[in-house]
Every structure is written in C-alpha cells, then in structure tokens.
Write a protein that holds these residues in place. Structure first.
Motif, mmCIF file in Angstrom:
data_model
loop_
_atom_site.group_PDB
_atom_site.id
_atom_site.type_symbol
_atom_site.label_atom_id
_atom_site.label_comp_id
_atom_site.label_asym_id
_atom_site.label_seq_id
_atom_site.Cartn_x
_atom_site.Cartn_y
_atom_site.Cartn_z
ATOM 1 N N TYR A 82 19.138 39.570 109.343
ATOM 2 C CA TYR A 82 19.286 38.791 110.565
ATOM 3 C C TYR A 82 18.294 37.627 110.599
ATOM 4 C CZ TYR A 82 20.245 37.886 115.482
ATOM 5 O OH TYR A 82 20.600 37.296 116.657
ATOM 6 N N GLU A 83 17.157 37.772 109.900
ATOM 7 C CA GLU A 83 16.164 36.688 109.842
ATOM 8 C C GLU A 83 16.759 35.443 109.191
ATOM 9 O OE1 GLU A 83 13.222 36.763 111.265
ATOM 10 O OE2 GLU A 83 13.394 38.854 111.857
ATOM 11 N N LEU A 84 17.576 35.641 108.158
ATOM 12 C CA LEU A 84 18.211 34.518 107.481
ATOM 13 C C LEU A 84 19.195 33.819 108.409
ATOM 14 C CD1 LEU A 84 18.000 33.293 104.665
ATOM 15 C CD2 LEU A 84 19.951 34.661 103.995
ATOM 16 N N LYS A 85 19.903 34.592 109.197
ATOM 17 C CA LYS A 85 20.848 34.013 110.152
ATOM 18 C C LYS A 85 20.110 33.209 111.220
ATOM 19 C CE LYS A 85 24.730 35.340 113.084
ATOM 20 N NZ LYS A 85 25.533 36.450 113.592
ATOM 21 N N LYS A 86 18.969 33.719 111.682
ATOM 22 C CA LYS A 86 18.191 32.994 112.685
ATOM 23 C C LYS A 86 17.635 31.696 112.110
ATOM 24 C CE LYS A 86 15.693 36.642 114.168
ATOM 25 N NZ LYS A 86 14.733 37.388 115.005
ATOM 26 N N LEU A 87 17.264 31.709 110.829
ATOM 27 C CA LEU A 87 16.808 30.478 110.184
ATOM 28 C C LEU A 87 17.942 29.455 110.117
ATOM 29 C CD1 LEU A 87 14.602 31.341 107.083
ATOM 30 C CD2 LEU A 87 14.003 29.936 109.018
ATOM 31 N N ARG A 88 19.132 29.918 109.745
ATOM 32 C CA ARG A 88 20.287 29.028 109.617
ATOM 33 C C ARG A 88 20.618 28.371 110.954
ATOM 34 N NH1 ARG A 88 25.393 30.097 110.869
ATOM 35 N NH2 ARG A 88 25.084 32.344 110.813
ATOM 36 N N ARG A 89 20.548 29.156 112.027
ATOM 37 C CA ARG A 89 20.884 28.628 113.357
ATOM 38 C C ARG A 89 19.792 27.744 113.931
ATOM 39 N NH1 ARG A 89 22.710 34.057 116.324
ATOM 40 N NH2 ARG A 89 20.455 34.130 116.391
ATOM 41 N N GLY A 90 18.605 27.790 113.367
ATOM 42 C CA GLY A 90 17.504 26.984 113.892
ATOM 43 C C GLY A 90 16.779 27.653 115.037
ATOM 44 N N ASP A 91 16.815 28.993 115.085
ATOM 45 C CA ASP A 91 16.115 29.722 116.146
ATOM 46 C C ASP A 91 14.597 29.616 116.013
ATOM 47 O OD1 ASP A 91 18.557 30.432 117.106
ATOM 48 O OD2 ASP A 91 18.454 32.539 116.501
ATOM 49 N N TYR A 92 14.124 29.447 114.789
ATOM 50 C CA TYR A 92 12.686 29.314 114.555
ATOM 51 C C TYR A 92 12.311 27.839 114.549
ATOM 52 C CZ TYR A 92 12.719 34.189 113.085
ATOM 53 O OH TYR A 92 12.854 35.542 113.037
ATOM 54 N N ILE A 93 11.204 27.529 115.179
ATOM 55 C CA ILE A 93 10.696 26.156 115.204
ATOM 56 C C ILE A 93 9.507 26.099 114.246
ATOM 57 C CG2 ILE A 93 9.629 24.374 116.615
ATOM 58 C CD1 ILE A 93 11.147 25.589 119.004
ATOM 59 N N PRO A 94 9.587 25.258 113.220
ATOM 60 C CA PRO A 94 8.480 25.196 112.258
ATOM 61 C C PRO A 94 7.221 24.611 112.892
ATOM 62 C CG PRO A 94 10.142 23.545 111.751
ATOM 63 C CD PRO A 94 10.686 24.375 112.865
ATOM 64 N N GLU A 95 6.090 25.204 112.543
ATOM 65 C CA GLU A 95 4.809 24.745 113.071
ATOM 66 C C GLU A 95 4.098 23.811 112.093
ATOM 67 O OE1 GLU A 95 2.381 27.814 115.032
ATOM 68 O OE2 GLU A 95 4.073 29.151 114.636
ATOM 69 N N LEU A 96 4.379 23.960 110.802
ATOM 70 C CA LEU A 96 3.793 23.091 109.793
ATOM 71 C C LEU A 96 4.909 22.435 108.989
ATOM 72 C CD1 LEU A 96 0.833 25.212 108.359
ATOM 73 C CD2 LEU A 96 0.719 23.302 109.935
ATOM 74 N N PHE A 97 4.690 21.182 108.613
ATOM 75 C CA PHE A 97 5.663 20.424 107.834
ATOM 76 C C PHE A 97 5.001 19.923 106.563
ATOM 77 C CE2 PHE A 97 7.178 20.263 112.123
ATOM 78 C CZ PHE A 97 8.558 20.328 112.015
ATOM 79 N N LEU A 98 5.765 19.932 105.477
ATOM 80 C CA LEU A 98 5.283 19.402 104.212
ATOM 81 C C LEU A 98 6.324 18.438 103.684
ATOM 82 C CD1 LEU A 98 3.326 19.363 101.805
ATOM 83 C CD2 LEU A 98 4.576 21.309 100.874
ATOM 84 N N ASP A 99 5.913 17.212 103.424
ATOM 85 C CA ASP A 99 6.809 16.190 102.895
ATOM 86 C C ASP A 99 6.475 15.985 101.418
ATOM 87 O OD1 ASP A 99 8.499 14.098 102.410
ATOM 88 O OD2 ASP A 99 7.687 12.793 103.971
ATOM 89 N N LEU A 100 7.443 16.270 100.550
ATOM 90 C CA LEU A 100 7.220 16.175 99.107
ATOM 91 C C LEU A 100 7.712 14.855 98.519
ATOM 92 C CD1 LEU A 100 8.308 19.774 98.027
ATOM 93 C CD2 LEU A 100 6.014 18.945 98.522
ATOM 94 N N HIS A 101 8.167 13.938 99.346
ATOM 95 C CA HIS A 101 8.687 12.665 98.845
ATOM 96 C C HIS A 101 7.635 11.943 98.008
ATOM 97 C CE1 HIS A 101 11.598 13.286 102.125
ATOM 98 N NE2 HIS A 101 12.410 12.613 101.332
ATOM 99 N N GLY A 102 8.027 11.520 96.819
ATOM 100 C CA GLY A 102 7.145 10.738 95.957
ATOM 101 C C GLY A 102 6.174 11.551 95.138
ATOM 102 N N LEU A 103 6.219 12.860 95.200
ATOM 103 C CA LEU A 103 5.287 13.684 94.435
ATOM 104 C C LEU A 103 5.910 14.104 93.104
ATOM 105 C CD1 LEU A 103 3.856 16.098 97.159
ATOM 106 C CD2 LEU A 103 2.925 13.927 96.381
ATOM 107 N N THR A 104 5.067 14.335 92.116
ATOM 108 C CA THR A 104 5.536 14.894 90.848
ATOM 109 C C THR A 104 5.751 16.394 91.035
ATOM 110 O OG1 THR A 104 3.308 15.391 90.070
ATOM 111 C CG2 THR A 104 4.192 13.179 89.566
ATOM 112 N N GLN A 105 6.330 17.036 90.034
ATOM 113 C CA GLN A 105 6.556 18.483 90.131
ATOM 114 C C GLN A 105 5.243 19.239 90.240
ATOM 115 O OE1 GLN A 105 9.400 20.540 87.641
ATOM 116 N NE2 GLN A 105 10.372 18.587 87.119
#
Length: 180
Positions: A82-105
C-alpha cells in the motif's frame, strides 16, 4: 471583614487559629528558563563520512529486478504494498529535494548517498530525486542504485506536481535506522 467565600464564622475563626504565628513568605524573583538542547551542525568530516557510508551500497554492476513496463517503481521485499500506491497517488509530500541535473554519474551517486544520509540524520521519511530526462543515463541508473540501498523502502515515479517522469519519490526507513 466581608465574608466573600461564604464560610461560616466558626470556620473562619478555626482557620485563623490554625495559622496564628505564621509569617508571610517573600516571593523570590528567580525565573527558571527551561534547558535547551544546543543545536549544532554536524562536522564536515562526519557529513562526508555519512555520504561515503550511504553511497557504499551503490554498485554499477548489480542489476536489480525492476519492472520494465509502466512507471519506474520499487518496493522492498516484505514491505507494505500500500506504501507504493500512496507514493503513486502523491499522498506523501517530500521534505527534501535533490536535483541531479548536470551531474556526472559519480557525482550523482555521491549526492544520492548524501541525500539518504541527510534523511536518516533528520528523520525525513519522504524525499524527491529529480534526475531529468536528458540522455536517460541518470534516469536509468538512479533506480538501480536506490534499489540496492537497505534503508530505501520504496520509490515510484513522482506525480506531475513533483516532477512527473523526470523524478522519483522515495520512502526511507527511518525507524530501522533508529533501532541501530
């Protein structure tokens, strides 16, 4: 003296007899402040070590069995589906964000490790990783790395408000970390 408490005269006399000879205590002016925990930032050495420890789990050779059809998703074995379903629906609000744009592997791997370490340190349950579309290198590698980490409970392609197919929402098992 006016009887404002509604007591009878013999009760008032009895009280006065009981307190005869006492002196009024002078009120002190000491204010007690509650003890506060000193908020300190972890040292740079400790943060760097947490990044190394968290990225230790990421291997480029290991290929976890992720579903190839549909949105990118993963659920740790033994976890509540059910946790996966709640993630899909957007029930959880992320508290931290990470932007990987422009980074190497390599840089992306270290930053993901740092994000997981920060989530564990700050008791953050849900985070968002924005890998972007680009050449699909980070889009393909990020789920493979996350599926290897023992503290990741689940991840799913983010809903549109959190980046859609260019990002992932992930759940971190902070309770497991507090038991260690």
């Amino acid at each position: 003296m006016k009887n404002k408490f509604g007591l009878q005269d013999d009760e008032i006399h009895l009280f006065k007899e009981a307190i005869r000879g006492t002196k009024k205590i002078r009120q002190d002016q000491i204010l007690h402040t509650p003890p506060r925990a000193k908020v300190t930032q972890p040292s740079n050495k400790k943060v760097f070590q947490e990044q190394i420890d968290a990225s230790f789990y990421f291997s480029d050779e290991f290929q976890p069995q992720l579903e190839s059809e549909g949105p990118t998703r993963y659920l740790k074995p033994g976890s509540n589906p059910y946790e996966l379903k709640k993630l899909r629906r957007g029930d959880y609000i992320p508290e931290l964000f990470l932007d990987l744009h422009g980074l190497t592997q390599m840089e992306a791997k270290q930053e993901i490790g740092a994000l997981i370490a920060a989530c564990l340190r700050e008791n953050v349950f849900c985070a968002c990783i924005m890998h972007g579309h680009g050449k699909h290198i980070l889009k393909q590698q990020t789920p493979l790395w996350l599926a290897q980490h023992p503290d990741i409970v689940a991840f799913h392609q983010a809903p549109k408000e959190w980046g859609g197919s260019a990002s992932l929402l992930l759940l971190i098992d902070i309770e497991e970390n507090s038991r260690r």
